[in-house]
Design an enzyme around this catalytic site. Structure first.
Site, PDB file in Angstrom:
ATOM      1  N   ASP A  36      -0.514  -2.010  -2.465  1.00 50.42           N
ATOM      2  CA  ASP A  36      -0.918  -3.000  -1.461  1.00 50.42           C
ATOM      3  C   ASP A  36      -1.215  -2.298  -0.146  1.00 50.42           C
ATOM      4  OD1 ASP A  36      -0.641  -6.159  -0.634  1.00 50.42           O
ATOM      5  OD2 ASP A  36       0.036  -4.830   0.981  1.00 50.42           O
ATOM      6  N   LYS A  87      -6.888  -6.167   2.527  1.00 53.61           N
ATOM      7  CA  LYS A  87      -6.923  -7.401   3.315  1.00 53.61           C
ATOM      8  C   LYS A  87      -7.967  -7.350   4.426  1.00 53.61           C
ATOM      9  CE  LYS A  87      -1.915  -7.401   2.700  1.00 53.61           C
ATOM     10  NZ  LYS A  87      -1.734  -5.940   2.592  1.00 53.61           N
ATOM     11  N   HIS A 107      -5.831 -11.672   6.009  1.00 49.74           N
ATOM     12  CA  HIS A 107      -4.547 -11.140   6.466  1.00 49.74           C
ATOM     13  C   HIS A 107      -3.737 -12.150   7.297  1.00 49.74           C
ATOM     14  CE1 HIS A 107      -2.615  -6.958   7.286  1.00 49.74           C
ATOM     15  NE2 HIS A 107      -1.697  -7.897   7.186  1.00 49.74           N
ATOM     16  N   TYR A 155      -4.075  -1.223   8.358  1.00 49.52           N
ATOM     17  CA  TYR A 155      -3.135  -0.113   8.159  1.00 49.52           C
ATOM     18  C   TYR A 155      -3.801   1.246   8.373  1.00 49.52           C
ATOM     19  CZ  TYR A 155      -0.459  -3.693   5.520  1.00 49.52           C
ATOM     20  OH  TYR A 155       0.205  -4.823   5.114  1.00 49.52           O
TER      21      TYR A 155
END
Length: 279
Positions: free
Chosen positions: A46, A76, A109, A51
């Site tokens: 994931d 996401k 998200h 990120y």
């Protein structure tokens, strides 16, 4: 290798119930961390655009030699890409960074309710699914009102809602709504993100002693027996193995109930942002 159970989503696709999350894993460490996880036996990874480590995840996948159909990859859509054709542009960028032709699950998200553009984003995600670019599509951090609006506007129920859940913060209203409508619940921050010493929470400590496992293993087992999907984060090989070693014991109904009772019900256990904070 540990055999990880799978759940069937409402679109018929199957998802490994335990995976590996790379939230806050620095990009320069991510390739090695994901490579370790894959070697140990994880198959569900994931990540997310925000990120900033999708490219490193992709490199680890490519180097692993594991057939693509044995992996489950989630990423996401970030909050500033909901409007116009931005969801498609952002999604294509994610695929390029990951080095993949498709992902197994693509999520919005956060809802960012103020703009209302999450409906536009959701409509794009439905097209990605129709085009085979994402096998399943869902949402993350959506409250009941957001879910109701999505379903009312498109008549399509998300496959997944990824929300923060841990013993001190269980989001029962959202979770119950999801269960009622066939939405799989994924728990992010499943161990409380380090805010709590799990061994100081008596029901967890007692269960850990009784089953001769760690408090973290007890909490992960609690999630799994509640039917949730979890992906704890660690970059330590020993912890990665420990987090995967949660299928050799079963919590009793009483132990589950005692852990359920740890949520004070006032929202004080939230360790991350609230959906209303994004404007």
């Amino acid at each position: 290798m540990t055999e990880i159970p799978e759940l069937t989503l409402n679109d018929g696709n199957r998802i490994p119930q335990l995976g590996y999350g790379v939230f806050k894993v620095p990009p320069e460490e991510t390739e090695h961390a994901v490579a370790q996880a894959l070697e140990i036996g994880y198959r569900h990874i994931d990540t997310a655009t925000i990120y900033q480590n999708e490219a490193a995840v992709g490199k680890a996948i490519a180097a692993s030699g594991i057939p693509r159909d044995e992996l489950f990859i989630t990423t996401k859509l970030w909050n500033d890409r909901h409007h116009g054709d931005e969801p498609r542009i952002a999604f294509q960028e994610s695929l390029e960074r990951l080095g993949l032709d498709y992902v197994d699950l693509y999520l919005i998200h956060w809802p960012v309710e103020e703009t209302g553009d999450f409906l536009n984003a959701w409509q794009h995600l439905l097209r990605f699914k129709d085009e085979g670019l994402s096998r399943s599509v869902g949402v993350s951090n959506f409250l009941v009102r957001h879910l109701e609006r999505v379903v009312a506007e498109t008549d399509v129920v998300p496959a997944v809602n990824q929300i923060q859940i841990h013993p001190r913060y269980q989001q029962r209203e959202v979770s119950d709504w999801c269960i009622k409508h066939g939405i799989a619940v994924e728990a992010w921050g499943p161990l409380g993100q380090g805010k709590y010493d799990l061994s100081e929470l008596a029901p967890i400590r007692i269960a850990a002693e009784r089953h001769e496992v760690s408090p973290a293993q007890v909490v992960l087992r609690w999630h799994l027996q509640q039917g949730r999907i979890v992906f704890p984060k660690s970059v330590q090989p020993q912890r990665l193995r420990e987090n995967l070693d949660v299928f050799g014991f079963t919590l009793t109904d009483a132990e589950l109930a005692d852990i359920d009772a740890l949520d004070p019900g006032d929202g004080s256990g939230r360790t991350g942002s609230h959906p209303d904070d994004f404007r």
